[in-house]
Scaffold this active site. Structure first.
Site, PDB file in Angstrom:
ATOM      1  N   GLY A  22      11.170 -34.947   7.657  1.00  0.00           N
ATOM      2  CA  GLY A  22      11.120 -33.506   7.900  1.00  0.00           C
ATOM      3  C   GLY A  22      12.434 -32.996   8.451  1.00  0.00           C
ATOM      4  O   GLY A  22      12.474 -32.111   9.304  1.00  0.00           O
ATOM      5  N   SER A  24      14.790 -31.383   6.884  1.00  0.00           N
ATOM      6  CA  SER A  24      15.435 -30.323   6.100  1.00  0.00           C
ATOM      7  C   SER A  24      15.534 -28.999   6.846  1.00  0.00           C
ATOM      8  O   SER A  24      16.199 -28.070   6.375  1.00  0.00           O
ATOM      9  CB  SER A  24      14.687 -30.120   4.770  1.00  0.00           C
ATOM     10  OG  SER A  24      13.346 -29.740   4.995  1.00  0.00           O
ATOM     11  N   ARG A  25      14.878 -28.888   7.970  1.00  0.00           N
ATOM     12  CA  ARG A  25      14.969 -27.643   8.762  1.00  0.00           C
ATOM     13  C   ARG A  25      14.314 -27.878  10.135  1.00  0.00           C
ATOM     14  O   ARG A  25      13.833 -28.965  10.417  1.00  0.00           O
ATOM     15  CB  ARG A  25      14.292 -26.467   8.046  1.00  0.00           C
ATOM     16  CG  ARG A  25      12.835 -26.706   7.712  1.00  0.00           C
ATOM     17  CD  ARG A  25      12.217 -25.489   7.000  1.00  0.00           C
ATOM     18  NE  ARG A  25      10.788 -25.682   6.808  1.00  0.00           N
ATOM     19  CZ  ARG A  25      10.248 -26.209   5.722  1.00  0.00           C
ATOM     20  NH1 ARG A  25      11.014 -26.576   4.731  1.00  0.00           N
ATOM     21  NH2 ARG A  25       8.926 -26.360   5.632  1.00  0.00           N
ATOM     22  N   VAL A  73       6.089 -37.548   2.299  1.00  0.00           N
ATOM     23  CA  VAL A  73       5.683 -38.573   3.270  1.00  0.00           C
ATOM     24  C   VAL A  73       4.241 -39.043   3.087  1.00  0.00           C
ATOM     25  O   VAL A  73       3.862 -40.092   3.600  1.00  0.00           O
ATOM     26  CB  VAL A  73       5.880 -38.112   4.740  1.00  0.00           C
ATOM     27  CG1 VAL A  73       7.327 -37.824   5.047  1.00  0.00           C
ATOM     28  CG2 VAL A  73       4.988 -36.920   5.069  1.00  0.00           C
ATOM     29  N   ASN A 100       8.622 -36.847  11.977  1.00  0.00           N
ATOM     30  CA  ASN A 100       8.584 -35.442  12.377  1.00  0.00           C
ATOM     31  C   ASN A 100       7.965 -34.534  11.306  1.00  0.00           C
ATOM     32  O   ASN A 100       7.507 -33.440  11.632  1.00  0.00           O
ATOM     33  CB  ASN A 100      10.021 -34.998  12.689  1.00  0.00           C
ATOM     34  CG  ASN A 100      10.178 -33.499  12.713  1.00  0.00           C
ATOM     35  OD1 ASN A 100       9.843 -32.841  13.691  1.00  0.00           O
ATOM     36  ND2 ASN A 100      10.642 -32.931  11.597  1.00  0.00           N
ATOM     37  N   SER A 152       1.633 -32.779  18.923  1.00  0.00           N
ATOM     38  CA  SER A 152       1.627 -31.354  19.280  1.00  0.00           C
ATOM     39  C   SER A 152       0.735 -31.120  20.492  1.00  0.00           C
ATOM     40  O   SER A 152      -0.236 -31.863  20.698  1.00  0.00           O
ATOM     41  CB  SER A 152       1.084 -30.537  18.105  1.00  0.00           C
ATOM     42  OG  SER A 152       0.819 -29.207  18.509  1.00  0.00           O
ATOM     43  N   TYR A 165      -5.156 -29.439  11.858  1.00  0.00           N
ATOM     44  CA  TYR A 165      -3.866 -29.776  12.470  1.00  0.00           C
ATOM     45  C   TYR A 165      -4.074 -30.543  13.790  1.00  0.00           C
ATOM     46  O   TYR A 165      -3.447 -31.584  14.024  1.00  0.00           O
ATOM     47  CB  TYR A 165      -3.096 -28.478  12.712  1.00  0.00           C
ATOM     48  CG  TYR A 165      -1.710 -28.652  13.287  1.00  0.00           C
ATOM     49  CD1 TYR A 165      -0.653 -29.095  12.486  1.00  0.00           C
ATOM     50  CD2 TYR A 165      -1.449 -28.348  14.620  1.00  0.00           C
ATOM     51  CE1 TYR A 165       0.620 -29.240  13.011  1.00  0.00           C
ATOM     52  CE2 TYR A 165      -0.173 -28.488  15.147  1.00  0.00           C
ATOM     53  CZ  TYR A 165       0.852 -28.932  14.334  1.00  0.00           C
ATOM     54  OH  TYR A 165       2.109 -29.079  14.865  1.00  0.00           O
ATOM     55  N   ALA A 167      -6.650 -32.255  14.730  1.00  0.00           N
ATOM     56  CA  ALA A 167      -7.210 -33.585  14.434  1.00  0.00           C
ATOM     57  C   ALA A 167      -6.111 -34.524  13.936  1.00  0.00           C
ATOM     58  O   ALA A 167      -6.047 -35.693  14.349  1.00  0.00           O
ATOM     59  CB  ALA A 167      -8.318 -33.468  13.398  1.00  0.00           C
ATOM     60  N   LYS A 169      -2.920 -34.399  14.575  1.00  0.00           N
ATOM     61  CA  LYS A 169      -1.967 -34.713  15.643  1.00  0.00           C
ATOM     62  C   LYS A 169      -2.622 -35.554  16.750  1.00  0.00           C
ATOM     63  O   LYS A 169      -1.944 -36.351  17.404  1.00  0.00           O
ATOM     64  CB  LYS A 169      -1.385 -33.416  16.218  1.00  0.00           C
ATOM     65  CG  LYS A 169      -0.514 -32.635  15.214  1.00  0.00           C
ATOM     66  CD  LYS A 169       0.732 -33.406  14.838  1.00  0.00           C
ATOM     67  CE  LYS A 169       1.735 -32.583  14.058  1.00  0.00           C
ATOM     68  NZ  LYS A 169       2.957 -33.322  13.739  1.00  0.00           N
ATOM     69  N   ILE A 198       7.541 -23.911  19.625  1.00  0.00           N
ATOM     70  CA  ILE A 198       8.971 -24.010  19.327  1.00  0.00           C
ATOM     71  C   ILE A 198       9.317 -23.030  18.202  1.00  0.00           C
ATOM     72  O   ILE A 198       8.585 -22.936  17.206  1.00  0.00           O
ATOM     73  CB  ILE A 198       9.339 -25.454  18.875  1.00  0.00           C
ATOM     74  CG1 ILE A 198       8.805 -26.506  19.862  1.00  0.00           C
ATOM     75  CG2 ILE A 198      10.852 -25.588  18.681  1.00  0.00           C
ATOM     76  CD1 ILE A 198       9.356 -26.442  21.270  1.00  0.00           C
TER      77      ILE A 198
HETATM   78  P1  NAP Z   1       9.057 -26.733   9.807  1.00  0.00           P
HETATM   79  O1  NAP Z   1      10.192 -25.882  10.195  1.00  0.00           O
HETATM   80  O2  NAP Z   1       7.977 -26.164   8.957  1.00  0.00           O
HETATM   81  O3  NAP Z   1       9.627 -28.074   9.132  1.00  0.00           O
HETATM   82  C1  NAP Z   1       8.747 -29.055   8.650  1.00  0.00           C
HETATM   83  C2  NAP Z   1       9.553 -30.171   8.026  1.00  0.00           C
HETATM   84  O4  NAP Z   1       8.639 -31.137   7.480  1.00  0.00           O
HETATM   85  C3  NAP Z   1      10.431 -29.697   6.896  1.00  0.00           C
HETATM   86  O5  NAP Z   1      11.637 -30.417   6.908  1.00  0.00           O
HETATM   87  C4  NAP Z   1       9.611 -30.074   5.668  1.00  0.00           C
HETATM   88  O6  NAP Z   1      10.479 -30.290   4.576  1.00  0.00           O
HETATM   89  C5  NAP Z   1       8.973 -31.382   6.119  1.00  0.00           C
HETATM   90  N1  NAP Z   1       7.785 -31.727   5.362  1.00  0.00           N
HETATM   91  C6  NAP Z   1       6.605 -31.063   5.319  1.00  0.00           C
HETATM   92  N2  NAP Z   1       5.751 -31.691   4.503  1.00  0.00           N
HETATM   93  C7  NAP Z   1       6.398 -32.796   4.042  1.00  0.00           C
HETATM   94  C8  NAP Z   1       6.033 -33.845   3.163  1.00  0.00           C
HETATM   95  N3  NAP Z   1       4.818 -33.912   2.592  1.00  0.00           N
HETATM   96  N4  NAP Z   1       6.947 -34.806   2.899  1.00  0.00           N
HETATM   97  C9  NAP Z   1       8.184 -34.749   3.453  1.00  0.00           C
HETATM   98  N5  NAP Z   1       8.580 -33.797   4.297  1.00  0.00           N
HETATM   99  C10 NAP Z   1       7.690 -32.823   4.584  1.00  0.00           C
HETATM  100  O7  NAP Z   1       8.305 -27.322  11.096  1.00  0.00           O
HETATM  101  P2  NAP Z   1       8.824 -27.588  12.593  1.00  0.00           P
HETATM  102  O8  NAP Z   1       8.360 -26.455  13.415  1.00  0.00           O
HETATM  103  O9  NAP Z   1      10.251 -27.977  12.589  1.00  0.00           O
HETATM  104  O10 NAP Z   1       7.894 -28.830  12.978  1.00  0.00           O
HETATM  105  C11 NAP Z   1       8.359 -30.160  12.985  1.00  0.00           C
HETATM  106  C12 NAP Z   1       7.272 -31.038  13.575  1.00  0.00           C
HETATM  107  O11 NAP Z   1       6.954 -30.587  14.885  1.00  0.00           O
HETATM  108  C13 NAP Z   1       5.966 -31.001  12.794  1.00  0.00           C
HETATM  109  O12 NAP Z   1       5.353 -32.260  12.790  1.00  0.00           O
HETATM  110  C14 NAP Z   1       5.128 -30.031  13.588  1.00  0.00           C
HETATM  111  O13 NAP Z   1       3.747 -30.231  13.396  1.00  0.00           O
HETATM  112  C15 NAP Z   1       5.578 -30.339  14.986  1.00  0.00           C
HETATM  113  N6  NAP Z   1       5.338 -29.275  15.949  1.00  0.00           N
HETATM  114  C16 NAP Z   1       5.942 -28.066  15.820  1.00  0.00           C
HETATM  115  C17 NAP Z   1       5.695 -27.071  16.764  1.00  0.00           C
HETATM  116  C18 NAP Z   1       6.348 -25.716  16.699  1.00  0.00           C
HETATM  117  O14 NAP Z   1       6.016 -24.879  17.536  1.00  0.00           O
HETATM  118  N7  NAP Z   1       7.244 -25.458  15.769  1.00  0.00           N
HETATM  119  C19 NAP Z   1       4.811 -27.318  17.818  1.00  0.00           C
HETATM  120  C20 NAP Z   1       4.201 -28.566  17.909  1.00  0.00           C
HETATM  121  C21 NAP Z   1       4.474 -29.538  16.979  1.00  0.00           C
HETATM  122  P3  NAP Z   1      10.131 -29.926   3.044  1.00  0.00           P
HETATM  123  O15 NAP Z   1       9.289 -28.692   3.047  1.00  0.00           O
HETATM  124  O16 NAP Z   1      11.479 -29.774   2.436  1.00  0.00           O
HETATM  125  O17 NAP Z   1       9.428 -31.133   2.531  1.00  0.00           O
END
Ligand code: NAP
Length: 257
Positions: A22, A24-25, A73, A100, A152, A165, A167, A169, A198
């Protein structure tokens, strides 16, 4: 409002290889950047190559080393292929694995379709299992490894609209604690980081009213930044963190305290 974060945990990962899913962003990109700044060669994994290219460009601009690997993944075939490719590219070793990659497909559980359940469990939980299994075998042979799984606060507190989600995590937490015990004697630590709210694409879609309400519930009175997570992950990825395993650490501005 409290100060925004200035990333900068200093660790020495020179000569190490880190695989970040993950990447890419969002949080994954910040983690990849920070690990690269610490000296690791970083294998960045995601489905879309455009996002990966942007991460690689940022790392290389900062003087770091990174390669991109396109994969889903949740696919056993993709995960095993990527791990083989990373080993071939970086000399057969992977010292750091950060699971991630994650998605949300929110909705009240009584109306939740099977597809929304399966997609979230497959990406968030099965994806973590698949990479840990593939890389864990290598780390056991190396007698060294650092695995960091991103869970999370939704797994700890629950969150209406996120039954799938939460479940997935929560599954990551139990999985992390179990494999930490299985791998500890081989020099491999396994920990989970539980971000609070975040600011990334994942949370950008929420209405401003919801974001304002969330902020009210955060004792430090600001939303988190990806760098808040990357700093802790970088420390957990370091050789210094050898006595820290099986832990679930919330980085949430005090939301769950
Ligand atoms: P995001 O900006 O939506 O980025 C998600 C990343 O996961 C992207 O790089 C996406 O890349 C990749 N991804 C999604 N599905 C995938 C798959 N099947 N195979 C490979 N890559 C995949 O999310 P984020 O906010 O940075 O979150 C990152 C992590 O932190 C996640 O696990 C999320 O649940 C956790 N988290 C986030 C928050 C928050 O507030 N943002 C809070 C708690 C936990 P592609 O789409 O290019 O595949």
């Amino acid at each position: 409002m409290a100060d925004a974060p200035k990333p900068g945990v200093q660790v020495d990962l020179n000569g190490q290889v880190a695989l970040v899913t993950g990447a890419s962003r969002g949080i994954g990109r910040a983690i990849a950047l920070q690990l690269a700044r610490s000296g690791a060669s970083v294998a960045c994994v995601a489905r879309t190559t455009a996002g990966l290219e942007a991460t690689l460009a940022a790392i290389r601009e900062a003087g770091g080393t990174a390669e991109g690997f396109a994969a889903d993944v949740s696919s056993t075939e993709d995960v095993n292929r990527v791990v083989e490719e990373v080993e071939a590219k970086f000399g057969g070793k992977i010292q750091v694995l950060v699971n991630n990659a994650g998605i949300t497909k929110d909705g009240l559980f009584l109306r939740m379709e099977d597809d929304a359940w399966d997609a979230v469990i497959d990406t968030n939980l099965k994806g973590t299992f698949l990479f840990c299994r593939a890389v864990g075998a290598l780390m056991m042979r190396q007698r060294y490894g650092r695995i960091i799984n991103i869970t999370s606060v939704s797994a700890i507190m629950g969150n209406p609209g996120q039954a799938n989600y939460s479940a997935s995590k929560a599954g990551v937490i139990g999985f992390t604690q179990t494999i930490a015990r299985e791998l500890a004697s081989r020099g491999v630590t396994v920990n989970a980081v539980a971000p609070g709210f975040i600011t990334t694409d994942m949370t950008e879609v929420l209405p401003d009213k919801v974001k304002a309400e969330v902020k009210e519930r955060i004792p430090v009175r600001r939303l988190g930044a990806p760098e808040d997570i990357a700093d802790l992950v970088t420390y957990l990825a370091s050789p210094s963190a050898s006595f820290l395993t099986g832990q679930i650490i919330a980085v949430d501005g005090g939301m769950t305290c």
